[in-house]
Design an enzyme around this catalytic site. Structure first.
Site, short mmCIF file in Angstrom:
data_model
loop_
_atom_site.label_atom_id
_atom_site.label_comp_id
_atom_site.label_asym_id
_atom_site.label_seq_id
_atom_site.Cartn_x
_atom_site.Cartn_y
_atom_site.Cartn_z
CG HIS A 167 37.01 40.55 38.19
ND1 HIS A 167 38.07 41.68 38.45
CD2 HIS A 167 36.46 40.66 39.59
CE1 HIS A 167 38.07 41.37 39.88
NE2 HIS A 167 37.67 40.99 40.58
CD GLU B 187 33.58 43.12 42.33
OE1 GLU B 187 33.49 42.11 42.98
OE2 GLU B 187 34.37 42.66 41.62
P1 PGA Z 1 37.57 41.48 47.45
O1 PGA Z 1 37.27 41.19 45.90
O2 PGA Z 1 35.84 40.68 48.22
O3 PGA Z 1 38.26 41.03 48.64
O4 PGA Z 1 37.04 43.20 47.23
C1 PGA Z 1 36.41 41.53 45.34
C2 PGA Z 1 36.54 40.88 43.71
O5 PGA Z 1 37.51 41.40 43.07
O6 PGA Z 1 35.63 40.69 43.50
#
Ligand code: PGA
Length: 246
Positions: free
Chosen positions: A96, A165
Site C-alpha cells: 500500500h 491505486e
Molecule cells: P480511499 O482509500 O478509498 O479512502 O481513497 C483507498 C485506499 O487507500 O486503499
C-alpha cells in the site's frame, strides 16, 4: 468473481465489529452474493477476534500488511505472515502506498509476497503512481516497474490480486477518467500476462464510494475495488455493492 475489499487503516476497536456484522447480514441476503466476495482488513489488533467471529460466515478477514520474514525473528513490532495466518487472516495487503511511503522497498515487498504466499495468505498487491509521475506521463512505466520488480512467474498467481491505486486519488475525491482508467487497467493486465501467462484479478482503489462506483462499473476490466474511507461505514460500503449491481 468480483472483490470488494475494505481497508480500515488505523481505525477500529473491538465494538467496531458491528459495522462488519451489518455488511455480513446484507451479504447473506443479497441475490448477487455468488458474484462477489467481501474481504475486510482491520488493524492487527482486531484480526484474531474478528476472524474468529466470521469463521463460518461469508466475510473474509485480512491484514493490511505483514513483516518481510517468514515465522519468528527479533524484529520489534514485526508481525509475520505465519503469525497472521495462525490467527485466521486469509488475505494480506502488500505494498500500500502508505507503507511504500514509509520505506517499503521492492526487495522488502518481494519478500513479503513470497512469505505471505508460503503461509497460505492470499496477497492483494498494491501499485500506483503519484501526482508528479502522472503529470509527467510516467504512469504506465511506473506501474510496469512496480509489478515486474516484485512479482515473479514462480509465485502462484491464483493467490494474487493486484490493486491499482493512484496515490493522488486516495482519500481525495479525485478519480481518473474512464478512458485513463481502462487504458491503465489493460496495461496492468498485459504486464501481468507477461509475468504469469494469465492475468490475476485487477482491482481499482482511490475514492471509491456509492457515487464514483457508477463510473467505475462501466469499465468491465475492473475486477473489484479496494475501499478505504467508505469501508468504515456499513451503509457506505453496502451502497457501493448495491450501486455496482444496480
Ligand atoms: P480511499 O482509500 O478509498 O479512502 O481513497 C483507498 C485506499 O487507500 O486503499
Amino acid at each position: 468473481m468480483r472483490y470488494f475489499i475494505g481497508n480500515w487503516k488505523m481505525f477500529g476497536i473491538p465494538k467496531s465489529i458491528n459495522i462488519l456484522r451489518k455488511i455480513n447480514s446484507f451479504y447473506s441476503k443479497d441475490k448477487n452474493r455468488k458474484k462477489y466476495r467481501v474481504i475486510m482488513t482491520p488493524p492487527y489488533t482486531l484480526i484474531e477476534s474478528y476472524a474468529k467471529y466470521f469463521k463460518n460466515k461469508k466475510i473474509f478477514i485480512g491484514s493490511q500488511n505483514c513483516y518481510q520474514k517468514d515465522q519468528f525473528s527479533s524484529n520489534t513490532a514485526g508481525v509475520s505472515p505465519y503469525m497472521l495466518r495462525s490467527v485466521g487472516a486469509k488475505y494480506t495487503l502488500i505494498g500500500h502506498s502508505d507503507n511504500r511511503g514509509e520505506g517499503d522497498s521492492d526487495l522488502m515487498l518481494k519478500n513479503k509476497v513470497r512469505f505471505a504466499l508460503k503461509n497460505n495468505l492470499k496477497v492483494v498487491f498494491c501499485i500506483g503512481e503519484n501526482k508528479i509521475e502522472k503529470k509527467n506521463n510516467k504512469t504506465l512505466i511506473v506501474l510496469k516497474k512496480q509489478l515486474t520488480k516484485v512479482l515473479e512467474r514462480k509465485f502462484n498467481k491464483n493467490n494474487i490480486i493486484v490493486a491499482y491505486e493512484p496515490i493522488w486519488s486516495i482519500g481525495t475525491g479525485k478519480i481518473p477518467t474512464a478512458i485513463e482508467l481502462s487504458t491503465t487497467i489493460l496495461h496492468i493486465k498485459n504486464v501481468l500476462k507477461n509475468i504469469f501467462k494469465e492475468s490475476p484479478a485487477v482491482l481499482y482503489g482511490g475514492s471509491v464510494d456509492g457515487g464514483t462506483v457508477e463510473i467505475f462499473k462501466k469499465i468491465r476490466e475492473i475486477d473489484g475495488f479496494l475501499i478505504g474511507g467508505a469501508s468504515k461505514s456499513s451503509k457506505k460500503f453496502i451502497d457501493i455493492i448495491k450501486n455496482y449491481y444496480r
